[in-house]
Design a protein around this motif. Structure first.
Motif, PDB file in Angstrom:
ATOM      1  N   VAL A 133      82.640  57.327  46.602  1.00 21.07           N
ATOM      2  CA  VAL A 133      83.476  57.571  47.785  1.00 21.07           C
ATOM      3  C   VAL A 133      83.831  56.245  48.443  1.00 21.07           C
TER       4      VAL A 133
ATOM      5  N   ILE B  96      91.971  58.920  43.468  1.00 20.17           N
ATOM      6  CA  ILE B  96      91.350  60.242  43.516  1.00 20.17           C
ATOM      7  C   ILE B  96      89.893  60.118  43.093  1.00 20.17           C
ATOM      8  N   GLN B  97      89.038  60.763  43.850  1.00 18.11           N
ATOM      9  CA  GLN B  97      87.620  60.758  43.498  1.00 18.11           C
ATOM     10  C   GLN B  97      87.171  62.199  43.298  1.00 18.11           C
ATOM     11  N   THR B  98      86.505  62.457  42.177  1.00 21.08           N
ATOM     12  CA  THR B  98      85.940  63.785  41.929  1.00 21.08           C
ATOM     13  C   THR B  98      84.459  63.633  41.606  1.00 21.08           C
ATOM     14  N   GLN B  99      83.779  64.752  41.581  1.00 22.24           N
ATOM     15  CA  GLN B  99      82.344  64.672  41.330  1.00 22.24           C
ATOM     16  C   GLN B  99      81.852  65.883  40.568  1.00 22.24           C
ATOM     17  N   SER B 100      80.672  65.709  40.020  1.00 22.03           N
ATOM     18  CA  SER B 100      80.072  66.806  39.283  1.00 22.03           C
ATOM     19  C   SER B 100      78.566  66.660  39.421  1.00 22.03           C
ATOM     20  N   TYR B 101      77.937  67.730  39.840  1.00 21.96           N
ATOM     21  CA  TYR B 101      76.482  67.674  40.018  1.00 21.96           C
ATOM     22  C   TYR B 101      75.903  69.061  39.792  1.00 21.96           C
ATOM     23  N   GLY B 102      74.595  69.099  39.660  1.00 17.67           N
ATOM     24  CA  GLY B 102      73.943  70.377  39.390  1.00 17.67           C
ATOM     25  C   GLY B 102      73.601  71.121  40.662  1.00 17.67           C
ATOM     26  N   PRO B 103      73.039  72.346  40.525  1.00 17.34           N
ATOM     27  CA  PRO B 103      72.711  73.132  41.713  1.00 17.34           C
ATOM     28  C   PRO B 103      71.487  72.618  42.467  1.00 17.34           C
TER      29      PRO B 103
ATOM     30  N   PRO C 264      92.866  64.971  37.789  1.00 17.68           N
ATOM     31  CA  PRO C 264      92.031  64.198  38.716  1.00 17.68           C
ATOM     32  C   PRO C 264      90.750  63.615  38.127  1.00 17.68           C
ATOM     33  N   LYS C 265      90.330  64.137  36.966  1.00 14.50           N
ATOM     34  CA  LYS C 265      89.064  63.652  36.399  1.00 14.50           C
ATOM     35  C   LYS C 265      89.339  62.469  35.469  1.00 14.50           C
TER      36      LYS C 265
ATOM     37  N   MET D 148      89.343  60.306  32.059  1.00 11.52           N
ATOM     38  CA  MET D 148      89.477  60.641  30.640  1.00 11.52           C
ATOM     39  C   MET D 148      88.963  59.495  29.757  1.00 11.52           C
TER      40      MET D 148
END
Lengths: 381, 205
Positions: free
Chosen positions: B43, B58-65, B86-87, B89
């Motif tokens: 961020v 653009i900033q995206t994210q991925s995380y677990g529960p 947005p992700k 590649m």
């Protein structure tokens, strides 16, 4: 409102934009139960609303949240809640109550993977049909699906406008990637987007009927405590709001719920097209999936494949006339969704065997990659 | 998403780090475990890059529960053109705080992409083009708290990419760092930026 900040280019999160859009539209009451990936909306509302003289309530669950925003709206407030799949399921009973009592309110569903608790932190577009048919009975739904952070703002404002204009609940179908995504943008300035507020009665109190038949089918709406007497019930009711078993009244009421939206769908339809003028293959996608599809269409154009993109922004009511016209001269239409195929059936209905309908679906919590879509375009062209 | 005839030109070879060429996407990933602060670092990077009015970010994210633990990653995509997908590649640069993240994501790097790791956490390096720094240890020893390891890494990444200036980064940290930790984070970013510059000089020289 963060107006002075709007002209400045800054990093804004999708959920933050939805929250700011609601405030821009004049939302002054939010009730919710935090759930990933929508929590930032509730957090923002909890921070901002008290400063603006509004109210934020964290309810005991999503059923209660929905009840609270319906009640507050019936008392004259502009109200919203935000949730995700599991919460959206719980809200359905009361959403039905809002349809039949014709109470404007906005529900932001930041979609995650389902069913049940599903994939809390992963994207899905699996609630598209739930937004249309989630609660039981016959009614016509309005839903919008943003595809960028700025659209999260704009479409939340639109959702309020539609909701106030048509006296009905409106769903914003956001998704996990969009909600959590941050983009460097400028937000709309004050006055840039028109704000619509519900029509108030101008008749003497004794003449007022809360569900009166009007030429545009939307009845002026008094709030509780504004000097007008009215009755609200989930039972099918007459124009005064009292339960009825008169078949004529029942038909009139249910037709009104449908026709007040269907007859004015031109006011609601929002559709964006890219390179459709000379296209012979059309890709249909919405929300985050549309961004991957757009990239794939550009990749196809680089290879001299005449691909184009149709992106419904208003999902419900579906843009029947517009899409039917766009599909003329198209050989193949590829529907790209982050579910097992929901909108594809709407497109199939419109294509009506005049063109081939193919689909590409992903439902493992990840966004479709532009390369995957591009390869599928090559296969089906 | 306006109608456009923009060419998504993947063929062009990317220039040196730090250059965002017209039409190209410059992609960075911050990865690690929940709690490492990789999302906050991304961020901050995005906000600093966005201070350049010519760049789209653009900033995206991925995380677990899980609240802590579990894998976590954040992508930053920077381009002079409109960014559709947005992700990330093809990564220009990958930061990995754990061996697991490193093993999972290094294949997303471009052929000449750069891998940056915490050298105590990532001991098996899958590619040669990499830099190792003891982010967590340095954070503990030089700033007094392992929590700022993400900001040290951010400083190093900023220096290695050349995308954002030291001053922009400082401004962002002043607003984004949790209240009361600004001084520690400003110190951390300086340490990180210097580490990155030094490594770059050694590599070139």
């Amino acid at each position: 409102m963060a107006q002075s900040k709007n002209s400045v280019r800054r990093l804004v999160q999708g959920n933050e934009a939805s929250m700011l859009g609601a405030l821009y539209a004049g939302c002054n009451f939010f009730a919710g139960y935090p759930i990933t990936p929508s929590t930032e909306i509730a957090e923002g509302m909890a921070r901002m609303l008290p400063k603006k003289g509004g109210r934020f309530i964290q309810m005991e669950d999503e059923i209660g949240s929905m009840g609270a925003i319906i009640g507050a709206s019936a008392a004259g407030a502009k109200t919203m809640t935000a949730t995700s799949g599991p919460g959206f399921s719980l809200m359905q009973e009361n959403i039905g109550y809002a349809y039949i009592t014709e109470v404007p309110c906005v529900v932001v569903n930041v979609q995650r993977g389902g069913p049940s608790t599903g994939l809390p932190t992963k994207i899905g577009q699996q609630d598209t049909m739930q937004a249309r048919w989630g609660t039981h009975g016959d009614y016509t739904a309005i839903s919008v699906a943003p595809a960028s952070v700025r659209e999260c703002f704009e479409q939340t404002v639109k959702a309020f406008n539609f909701s106030e204009r048509f006296r009905t609940p409106v769903t914003v179908l956001s998704d996990e990637v969009l909600g959590h995504m941050r983009e460097v943008i400028t937000l709309p300035e004050e006055g840039e987007i028109e704000i619509i507020n519900r029509e108030k009665p101008d008749v003497p109190a004794e003449w007022y009927h809360h569900f009166e038949a009007t030429p545009n089918l939307v009845s002026p709406m008094a709030g509780f405590g504004e000097g007008y007497r009215f009755h609200m019930t989930g039972l099918v009711h007459d124009p005064e709001g009292f339960p009825t078993a008169d078949t004529n009244e029942i038909r009139k009421k249910l037709s009104k719920l449908r026709n007040k939206i269907v007859r004015f769908s031109d006011e609601l339809v929002q559709l964006e097209t890219t390179m459709m003028d000379d296209a012979n293959i059309a890709v249909v996608a919405y929300g985050t999936a549309a961004r991957a599809a757009q990239q794939a269409v550009l990749m196809a154009r680089d290879k001299r494949i005449r691909a184009g993109l149709i992106r419904p922004i208003t999902i419900w009511p579906f843009a029947d006339d517009q899409i039917r016209a766009l599909l003329k001269g198209i050989k193949t239409v590829l529907v790209v969704e982050l579910n097992m195929g929901q909108i594809v059936h709407e497109v199939d209905r419109l294509a009506h065997r005049h063109c081939k309908v193919e689909s590409l679906n992903r439902f493992d919590g990840e966004v479709l990659d532009p390369v995957e879509i591009f390869k599928r375009i090559l296969e089906v062209k | 998403m306006p109608d456009t005839t923009q060419k998504n030109d993947e063929k062009k070879k990317s220039g040196k780090p730090g250059k965002v060429v017209r039409g190209e996407r410059y992609e960075i990933r911050f990865s690690g475990s929940g709690g490492h602060g990789v999302i906050l670092a991304a961020v901050m990077m995005s906000e600093a890059a966005g201070r350049n009015p010519k760049l789209n970010v653009i900033q995206t994210q991925s995380y677990g529960p899980e609240a802590r633990g579990g894998s976590s990653k954040a992508d930053v995509v920077i381009s002079k053109e409109t960014i559709y997908y947005p992700k990330a590649m093809k990564l220009e640069m990958l930061l990995a705080f754990t061996q697991e993240a490193c093993d999972k994501y290094y294949t997303d790097l471009k052929p000449n992409g750069l891998l940056v790791v915490d050298s105590n956490m990532v001991t098996k390096l899958p590619i040669k083009n990499s830099f190792g720094f003891s982010f967590i240890r340095i954070a503990r020893e030089q700033v007094g708290h392992p929590m700022v390891a993400n900001v040290i890494a951010l400083g190093a990444m900023a220096a290695l990419t050349g995308l954002v200036s030291r001053d922009d980064l400082k401004e962002v940290i002043k607003t984004r760092a949790p209240r009361g930790t600004e001084e520690k984070n400003l110190k951390a970013v300086k340490i990180g930026f210097d580490l990155g510059l030094k490594a770059l000089k050694e590599k070139i020289g």
